[in-house]
Each structure stands twice: as C-alpha cells, then as structure tokens.
Design an enzyme around this catalytic site. Sequence first.
Site, PDB file in Angstrom:
ATOM      1  N   LYS A  43       0.850  -1.190   0.000  1.00 22.38           N
ATOM      2  CA  LYS A  43       0.000   0.000   0.000  1.00 22.38           C
ATOM      3  C   LYS A  43       0.885   1.238   0.000  1.00 22.38           C
ATOM      4  O   LYS A  43       1.760   1.390   0.843  1.00 22.38           O
ATOM      5  CB  LYS A  43      -0.894   0.028   1.246  1.00 22.38           C
ATOM      6  CG  LYS A  43      -2.130  -0.828   1.163  1.00 22.38           C
ATOM      7  CD  LYS A  43      -3.019  -0.543   2.379  1.00 22.38           C
ATOM      8  CE  LYS A  43      -4.305  -1.304   2.325  1.00 22.38           C
ATOM      9  NZ  LYS A  43      -5.165  -1.006   3.502  1.00 22.38           N
ATOM     10  N   GLU A  94       0.785  -0.955  16.519  1.00 20.61           N
ATOM     11  CA  GLU A  94       0.583  -1.827  15.362  1.00 20.61           C
ATOM     12  C   GLU A  94       1.026  -3.261  15.658  1.00 20.61           C
ATOM     13  O   GLU A  94       0.464  -4.214  15.118  1.00 20.61           O
ATOM     14  CB  GLU A  94       1.329  -1.288  14.144  1.00 20.61           C
ATOM     15  CG  GLU A  94       0.825   0.061  13.636  1.00 20.61           C
ATOM     16  CD  GLU A  94      -0.440  -0.060  12.797  1.00 20.61           C
ATOM     17  OE1 GLU A  94      -0.947  -1.184  12.622  1.00 20.61           O
ATOM     18  OE2 GLU A  94      -0.919   0.982  12.308  1.00 20.61           O
ATOM     19  N   LYS A 131       0.979 -10.126   8.844  1.00 18.72           N
ATOM     20  CA  LYS A 131       0.563  -9.292   7.721  1.00 18.72           C
ATOM     21  C   LYS A 131       0.847  -9.993   6.397  1.00 18.72           C
ATOM     22  O   LYS A 131       0.025  -9.931   5.470  1.00 18.72           O
ATOM     23  CB  LYS A 131       1.257  -7.937   7.762  1.00 18.72           C
ATOM     24  CG  LYS A 131       0.758  -7.002   6.666  1.00 18.72           C
ATOM     25  CD  LYS A 131       1.076  -5.559   6.924  1.00 18.72           C
ATOM     26  CE  LYS A 131       0.390  -4.661   5.888  1.00 18.72           C
ATOM     27  NZ  LYS A 131       0.640  -3.228   6.124  1.00 18.72           N
ATOM     28  N   GLU A 183      -7.194  -5.946  -0.739  1.00 19.69           N
ATOM     29  CA  GLU A 183      -8.176  -5.615   0.286  1.00 19.69           C
ATOM     30  C   GLU A 183      -9.613  -5.745  -0.203  1.00 19.69           C
ATOM     31  O   GLU A 183     -10.458  -4.881   0.003  1.00 19.69           O
ATOM     32  CB  GLU A 183      -7.930  -4.193   0.830  1.00 19.69           C
ATOM     33  CG  GLU A 183      -8.606  -3.940   2.165  1.00 19.69           C
ATOM     34  CD  GLU A 183      -8.207  -2.611   2.768  1.00 19.69           C
ATOM     35  OE1 GLU A 183      -7.185  -2.573   3.459  1.00 19.69           O
ATOM     36  OE2 GLU A 183      -8.914  -1.617   2.546  1.00 19.69           O
ATOM     37  N   ARG A 240      -8.118  -8.784   4.099  1.00 15.66           N
ATOM     38  CA  ARG A 240      -7.079  -7.801   4.397  1.00 15.66           C
ATOM     39  C   ARG A 240      -7.633  -6.603   5.150  1.00 15.66           C
ATOM     40  O   ARG A 240      -6.898  -5.931   5.874  1.00 15.66           O
ATOM     41  CB  ARG A 240      -6.389  -7.336   3.097  1.00 15.66           C
ATOM     42  CG  ARG A 240      -5.249  -6.371   3.371  1.00 15.66           C
ATOM     43  CD  ARG A 240      -4.347  -6.123   2.189  1.00 15.66           C
ATOM     44  NE  ARG A 240      -3.313  -5.159   2.535  1.00 15.66           N
ATOM     45  CZ  ARG A 240      -2.260  -4.873   1.780  1.00 15.66           C
ATOM     46  NH1 ARG A 240      -2.079  -5.491   0.635  1.00 15.66           N
ATOM     47  NH2 ARG A 240      -1.374  -3.975   2.177  1.00 15.66           N
ATOM     48  N   HIS A 290      -8.324   1.516  12.752  1.00 14.71           N
ATOM     49  CA  HIS A 290      -7.916   2.563  11.825  1.00 14.71           C
ATOM     50  C   HIS A 290      -9.057   3.479  11.394  1.00 14.71           C
ATOM     51  O   HIS A 290      -8.816   4.647  11.064  1.00 14.71           O
ATOM     52  CB  HIS A 290      -7.249   1.945  10.591  1.00 14.71           C
ATOM     53  CG  HIS A 290      -5.856   1.455  10.853  1.00 14.71           C
ATOM     54  ND1 HIS A 290      -5.567   0.493  11.792  1.00 14.71           N
ATOM     55  CD2 HIS A 290      -4.664   1.798  10.286  1.00 14.71           C
ATOM     56  CE1 HIS A 290      -4.264   0.268  11.789  1.00 14.71           C
ATOM     57  NE2 HIS A 290      -3.699   1.035  10.891  1.00 14.71           N
ATOM     58  N   HIS A 341      -7.963   7.054  11.878  1.00 14.41           N
ATOM     59  CA  HIS A 341      -7.785   7.974  10.751  1.00 14.41           C
ATOM     60  C   HIS A 341      -8.665   9.211  10.908  1.00 14.41           C
ATOM     61  O   HIS A 341      -8.255  10.327  10.551  1.00 14.41           O
ATOM     62  CB  HIS A 341      -8.119   7.270   9.435  1.00 14.41           C
ATOM     63  CG  HIS A 341      -7.051   6.339   8.965  1.00 14.41           C
ATOM     64  ND1 HIS A 341      -7.252   5.455   7.923  1.00 14.41           N
ATOM     65  CD2 HIS A 341      -5.774   6.152   9.369  1.00 14.41           C
ATOM     66  CE1 HIS A 341      -6.132   4.769   7.715  1.00 14.41           C
ATOM     67  NE2 HIS A 341      -5.238   5.172   8.584  1.00 14.41           N
ATOM     68  N   HIS A 362       0.291   8.651  14.037  1.00 18.13           N
ATOM     69  CA  HIS A 362      -0.566   7.589  13.515  1.00 18.13           C
ATOM     70  C   HIS A 362      -0.785   6.450  14.516  1.00 18.13           C
ATOM     71  O   HIS A 362      -1.911   6.027  14.758  1.00 18.13           O
ATOM     72  CB  HIS A 362       0.020   7.041  12.215  1.00 18.13           C
ATOM     73  CG  HIS A 362      -0.730   5.878  11.655  1.00 18.13           C
ATOM     74  ND1 HIS A 362      -2.020   5.970  11.181  1.00 18.13           N
ATOM     75  CD2 HIS A 362      -0.380   4.562  11.529  1.00 18.13           C
ATOM     76  CE1 HIS A 362      -2.437   4.792  10.770  1.00 18.13           C
ATOM     77  NE2 HIS A 362      -1.461   3.915  10.969  1.00 18.13           N
TER      78      HIS A 362
END
Length: 374
Positions: free
Chosen positions: A149, A191, A232, A242, A246, A253, A257, A272
């Site tokens: 990504k 994460e 991952k 995705e 995924r 998030h 976000h 983040h």
Amino acid sequence: MIQTSPRETVRVDLGERSYDIVIGPGLIAEAGAQIAARNPGIRCAVVTDRNVAAAHLDALLESLAAAGIEAAPLVLEPGEKTKRFDELVHVCDHVLAARLERGDAVLALGGGVIGDLSGFAAGIVRRGMGFIQIPTSLLAQVDSSVGGKTGINSSHGKNLIGVFHQPELVLADTDVLDTLPIREFRAGYAEVAKYGLIDRPEFFDWLEKNWRDVFSGGEARIKAIATGCQAKADVVAADEREHGARALLNLGHTFGHALEAATDYDGRRLVHGEGVAIGMVLAHEFSARMNLASPDDAARVRHHLKEVGLPTLMSDIEGELPPTDILMKHIGQDKKVRRGALTFILTRGIGQSFVADDVPVDEVFRFLEDKRAS
C-alpha cells in the site's frame, strides 16, 4: 560479505512478485550486499527525511557504494504533511532527473511517510519501477513497509490517493530502533499489538507478559517484529488488494484515521500509531456496546496500551477536537466505506476481529458523543 547475525526472514508469497522481509541488527551496513545479490547492476534513488538522513544516510550510501550500486539521494522534511502532491512531484522529478530506468529502484529509507510517498512514486514513474524499503521506525517495520500500500493524504482524508505497488525487498534493521524517540517506538508498538488483537490471541498474551523486553531490544524485539510481519504477510498473500480479509488489518484505523484528520495530521498532537491505539480501544468498546463482545476485553486492551504509555481516550489528545458530526464526515471518507455504508473492523473478543458491514451511523454518532464526554 553478508553477515549471519541473529535475524528472521519472512516471505511474502505473491507468486512472481514474492519478496523477503529480513529482520535483525546491522542490516543498513549490509544493504548494498543484500540488494546487489538479488538485483545485480541496479541503481537507486534513495529517498529519506532530514532526521533519518542525519542518523543513517551516510552509512547506507557507503554500503551501496561498496556493492557498486549508484545512488541518488533526496532528503525531504519529516512529518505527515510531506505526504502531499507537491512532494510526490518532487520525488518523481528527482527519479527522472537521475535518469533511472524501469529496472532500477526507488529506495525508501525512513518511516511510514517516506515509504508511502516513495512507493507511490515508484508505482507511477515509468509506469512502475522497482521499490525497496528500509524502514527506520517500528511502525513502518511491522506495518507500512509490508504489503504494497502506497499513497499520499488529501484534505478529504488520509491515504486516499495512491496505488498498490509491492516492494522487491524489505530490510528491517532492528538496531535503528534504539535511536527512536520513545513516543515513536510506542506508536509503532500499537501496530504490533494489533496483530494479536486481530486473530492471534496467544501473541497478545505474550506481549502482555514481555512488552518490556520488546522495548529493551534483542531477541524479544526481533520476535515481535517477525510475528507481526508474518501475520501481515499471510493476510496480504490471501487478499493483496483488500477485497476481503485484508480489511482486518485496519482494526482501529477507521476511528484512528478520523482522529488524525480531525487534528489536521499535526504530529505534535497525535501521530498515527497513537490514533490506532485509541481507535483499537474504541473498536473494542463499540463492539461491547453492540453486545458483540465483553466489556472486560475492552478494559484489557485499554489497560495494556495504557501500561506501555499510549493514549487510549479521545480526551488524551491535546487540544479540542471538532464536533462529532465532523468526525463522522471523516469516517465517511474512510477507504473501507462501500456505497455509503459504514464498514468497521469489530470484535467478538481478544483475537476475534471481523469485518462488520452496514454499521448504523446513528449508533456510531451516539457512541462518539459519549466517548467525548469520558
């Protein structure tokens, strides 16, 4: 000569586009040998930021030169606001000015911002050229450097403009994490914990007992990073773009976000990983509110993330947040929205996350209103 210091290698299995994630100490010094062994004759545009350049660029350039790899470095300003169109143009122009060919590579030396921006440039210059990641933050090593990504931010939201473009190699040098500010390491740890909360409850159990050793370094740190990367890699191999499973990687998030956008991506207020930490707590609490999971699980998640020093409440964010209707607009711009319906990653317990479609907008609004007051 490639050394044999303790390390792990995780393979991302994507057929002809498969690649290795090499994890361990001393990898910047070995980068030239690692790259040349896989791609003889390659040349690289090395993209980094000012902070990382001061600590690691000279060592990387020396390693590349020793392996006979020509390199054209570009140093950008650090921070989330570098992920924008004019900086994308800057990187593309730099690659073209260096007269690099499609078989050459853009090498990202830095955290998630540099990796996302550089990967986007690699994906579009000459309609796609090579891409190599040397992530220098914990967050980038376990998340953004893996899976292809890439992208930049928009005024409408985070990472809304980009492409899927897989790297050819990821070198995660665990030594560089010793120089990270503790706030950045904690943000990356969010994460790491996420992978346990998605579908590896035994890993979350291990982190609760061993997180101090992960912070200290050594074998525990390598194990935590390798476990996250393997988690991952497994998901990416099954659902690269995705369309299904995924999306689980986005636990926390959607809320996170929205909070980042609400703070105008101001890293002084929220970075983040901190947004993800608060978002994961909110996802577990919302799941409990919807009678999907026990409130005890949400409390356990909050306790662990708070114990390592991460923010876990919306009120932990410095300064005032915009009204809830603005937060909902940011949530409505999330990439996981499909035909206007809200899609969240929710949970039935620790390590039991799932994709929830058609989440009621009014329930989310009332939930956020309540959380703002807590």
